[in-house]
Design a protein around this motif. Structure first.
Motif, short mmCIF file in Angstrom:
data_model
loop_
_atom_site.label_atom_id
_atom_site.label_comp_id
_atom_site.label_asym_id
_atom_site.label_seq_id
_atom_site.Cartn_x
_atom_site.Cartn_y
_atom_site.Cartn_z
N ARG A 1 -5.73 1.80 8.44
CA ARG A 1 -4.74 2.78 7.96
C ARG A 1 -5.42 4.11 7.67
O ARG A 1 -4.84 5.17 7.77
N ARG A 2 -6.68 4.04 7.28
CA ARG A 2 -7.42 5.26 6.94
C ARG A 2 -8.05 5.92 8.16
O ARG A 2 -8.67 6.98 8.04
N GLY A 3 -7.97 5.26 9.29
CA GLY A 3 -8.55 5.84 10.50
C GLY A 3 -10.03 5.59 10.64
O GLY A 3 -10.75 6.34 11.30
N VAL A 4 -10.51 4.52 10.01
CA VAL A 4 -11.94 4.18 10.10
C VAL A 4 -12.11 3.02 11.07
O VAL A 4 -11.36 2.04 11.01
N LEU B 1 -6.76 -2.14 5.66
CA LEU B 1 -7.14 -1.07 4.73
C LEU B 1 -7.84 0.07 5.45
O LEU B 1 -7.47 1.24 5.34
N LEU B 2 -8.88 -0.28 6.22
CA LEU B 2 -9.66 0.76 6.87
C LEU B 2 -8.93 1.34 8.09
O LEU B 2 -9.04 2.52 8.38
N ASP C 1 0.85 -1.18 0.00
CA ASP C 1 0.00 0.00 0.00
C ASP C 1 0.90 1.24 0.00
O ASP C 1 1.63 1.48 0.96
N PHE D 1 -7.34 -8.24 6.18
CA PHE D 1 -7.10 -7.43 4.98
C PHE D 1 -7.93 -6.15 5.03
O PHE D 1 -7.44 -5.05 4.80
N THR D 2 -9.21 -6.33 5.31
CA THR D 2 -10.10 -5.17 5.35
C THR D 2 -9.75 -4.27 6.54
O THR D 2 -9.78 -3.04 6.44
#
Lengths: 214, 417
Positions: A209-212, A206-207, A38, A202-203
């Motif tokens: 790292r985005r702060g979600v 991804l999320l 990423d 995995f999910t």
């Protein structure tokens, strides 16, 4: 003759197929096809996202919980009942001690077995009925979903029948159905038993790292 | 020369990676994702079940990457993909999915279904199954630089008009400015107040900024239609102007997918890190507020709510910043029942808004937003995405609801100290 095969060569084949198959599938995901990096700059930790996603997945979000009550309750009934019987029923503990660990551990009493297996049966039947009757699950279900359900059902049924250990034939029947399940396992939707961990991870990465909040 | 079907299937095969493998291997077809999808909940049509929309990719994965699949295909027991399959799925993935990824949040085994649908779109685009509206927008984006066909001349004209009307400064092509502000065509053509608002705010905050006349468009139609080649071409244009102008930070405007594309997906589409930072305008405004450079006065006293754009909140992680800003100027700010990472989409994301064929369905699924608003009894709805804003305005008009839709940036600009 059949009993010897089931207790001997069939069991060995089933074990090998199960362990090699599951290991191969996991390696395929974790090593062979995991080349992606990423390149975006992370806001938060992906690792904690993966951990949180794996924990978070065990309970439904309140925003949809009212709409998925049956799947959640029946899902927990089946999985909990099944795992209690699988790991704590006296014949299973004895089998595991003799063939794998070499030591025994706590077992559930007979009545506990009955309760756990009834809960598991009820959960499995509810899930299957839902799969057959609900327009969404009826549309998206595959043949392998039904085969897996039938195999699990047969394993549980023959297990209950063999519980009293009154008949060797019933024990052999149960063990043979387990072997069929083990051979089918790595190539079917039953793999979700292992794959849900990397899938959530995995999910979660991804999320996360985005702060979600996953 | 390969056929469209072969191109589509080959593209789908190339999309299978570790995530796809683990996602399809862990799906139990439980149907929970349907209950989070506005296209299913508002139509009751099971074909809109999110995981069902990924069927072309699942089929290719199953037939080419699994033992049973390979075996059954070689024995002729498994039907190969046909052009009809792709054609049937075109409406499901382009009309019936806004890529909002609410389904991703509820999947018990953690499948990022939006990620899978994005990959299905790659196959669709390779096979030529893309809605006319999106295809046209993409062609205009490549030719003119904007999906609406807006050229640099159009931008400069809009900038000149705003300067004249509001006596403000809108710097263009300034080398070495701190921030390069990208714009969506919507903000140049339809919501021109946005340019005025950021000009006032940045001037008050004392920061240097610029827009680029060479390439200003934030929207990436390549991402919307699922064509990574076009997406990369458009991103390269941004890189080129940012490098020429020696920009350290690119500001994504009030556009959801532009932010996700620049900030999160863009580096991966290009296969390298970007040479600048990317912030959403909400992040920048909130940072200016924290630094004491953004001071407001007075308040907006109407009862209002905030619509979380999916790509900014659920896919972008910009959750608290708009709320911090609203709490500064709007004492009667109330939240919707499902909010932040579990908000309901406006219905027009993922290129649905550019797809005229999808309009009746889009307006039908707006019912979920209508219900949310009916519960709140608000007079104003604020958002941070111009595409959402258009979709919300159309939905409200269709339902004869007397609610004004406002941009946060404009609301803040109206209350500058």
């Amino acid at each position: 003759m059949f009993e010897q095969l089931v207790d001997g060569i069939f069991w060995n084949i089933a074990l090998i197929v199960f362990f090699v198959g599951v290991t191969w599938r996991l390696i395929t995901v974790l090593v062979l096809r995991s080349k992606r990096i990423d390149y975006s700059v992370a806001r938060n930790s992906g690792v904690s996202g993966a951990i949180m996603a794996n924990i978070r997945g065990f309970y439904p979000r309140k925003e949809v919980s009212g709409r998925i009550r049956l799947q959640v309750i029946a899902g927990y009934m089946f999985h909990l009942g099944f795992f209690v019987v699988l790991f704590f029923a006296a014949p299973h503990v004895k089998f595991i001690a003799q063939n794998i660990t070499g030591f025994t551990y706590m077992t559930i009493p007979y009545w506990g077995f009955i309760v756990a297996s009834e809960i598991a049966f009820a959960g499995l039947i509810l899930l299957w009925l839902h799969r057959l009757l609900n327009p969404v699950t009826r549309l998206i279900s595959k043949r392998s979903d039904h085969i897996a359900t039938i195999l699990v059902f047969v394993v549980m049924l023959t297990g209950c029948m063999a519980l009293g250990e009154a008949s060797s034939e019933l024990r052999v029947l149960h063990r043979f159905s387990v072997e069929l399940l083990m051979v089918y396992f790595p190539f079917s939707a039953l793999m979700h038993a292992f794959m849900f961990i990397p899938s959530r991870a995995f999910t979660g990465v991804l999320l996360g790292r985005r702060g979600v909040n996953v | 020369m390969s056929t469209p079907l072969e191109r589509g299937v080959d593209m789908l095969k190339s999309q299978v990676d570790a995530r796809v493998e683990s996602y399809f291997s862990s799906c139990t077809h439980c149907g929970v994702c349907a209950e989070a999808c506005l296209f299913y909940t508002e139509t009751d049509d099971p074909r809109y079940t999110p995981i069902y929309k990924t069927e072309p990719l699942r089929k290719v994965w199953q037939q080419n990457f699994t033992l049973w699949g390979k075996l059954s295909t070689s024995l002729g027991l498994s039907k190969p993909m046909t052009e009809n399959d792709l054609s049937d799925w075109e409406t499901l993935v382009y009309d019936g999915c806004s890529m909002c990824s609410r389904c991703t949040m509820v999947c018990p085994v953690g499948i990022d279904i939006a990620y899978l649908i994005r990959k299905v779109k790659e196959g669709m685009a390779a096979a030529g199954f893309v809605p006319e509206g999106l295809q046209g927008a993409s062609e205009r984006a490549l030719k003119f630089g904007s999906p609406m066909g807006l050229t640099s001349k159009g931008l400069l004209s809009a900038v000149g008009q705003q300067k004249k009307e509001h006596d403000i400064d809108i710097p263009v092509d300034v080398v070495g400015a701190e921030y390069l502000v990208m714009l969506s065509s919507n903000e140049v053509v339809l919501y021109t107040e946005f340019l005025t608002a950021i000009s006032k705010i940045f001037s008050a905050a004392g920061i240097t900024w610029t827009v680029s006349s060479k390439y200003f468009e934030a929207t990436n139609t390549g991402v919307q239609m699922g064509d990574s080649v076009i997406a990369a071409q458009l991103l390269e244009r941004l890189l080129e102007v940012a490098t020429e102008l020696k920009i350290k930070t690119v500001v994504s405007p009030e556009c959801g997918h532009a932010y996700t594309t620049f900030r999160w997906d863009g580096p991966n589409i290009l296969g390298r890190e970007l040479p600048f930072n990317v912030v959403h305008i909400m992040e920048l405004l909130d940072q200016l507020r924290k630094d004491g450079k953004l001071k407001t006065t007075g308040s907006f006293d109407e009862r209002l709510t905030y619509h979380d754009p999916c790509n900014i909140s659920r896919r972008g992680g910009v959750l608290e910043q708009p709320r911090n800003l609203l709490n500064q100027v709007a004492p009667n700010f109330v939240e919707m029942n499902d909010k932040k990472e579990m908000n309901w989409c406006c219905g027009g994301g993922g290129g649905v808004s550019s797809n005229e064929r999808a309009e009746p369905l889009r307006l039908q699924v707006f019912n979920v937003k209508k219900r949310q608003l009916d519960e709140l009894d608000v007079t104003t709805m604020v958002t941070a995405c111009s595409n959402c804003r258009t979709m919300l305005e159309e939905g409200l008009e269709e339902n004869e609801m007397d609610i004004e839709v406002v941009s946060i940036t404009e609301l803040i600009a109206d209350h500058l100290a």
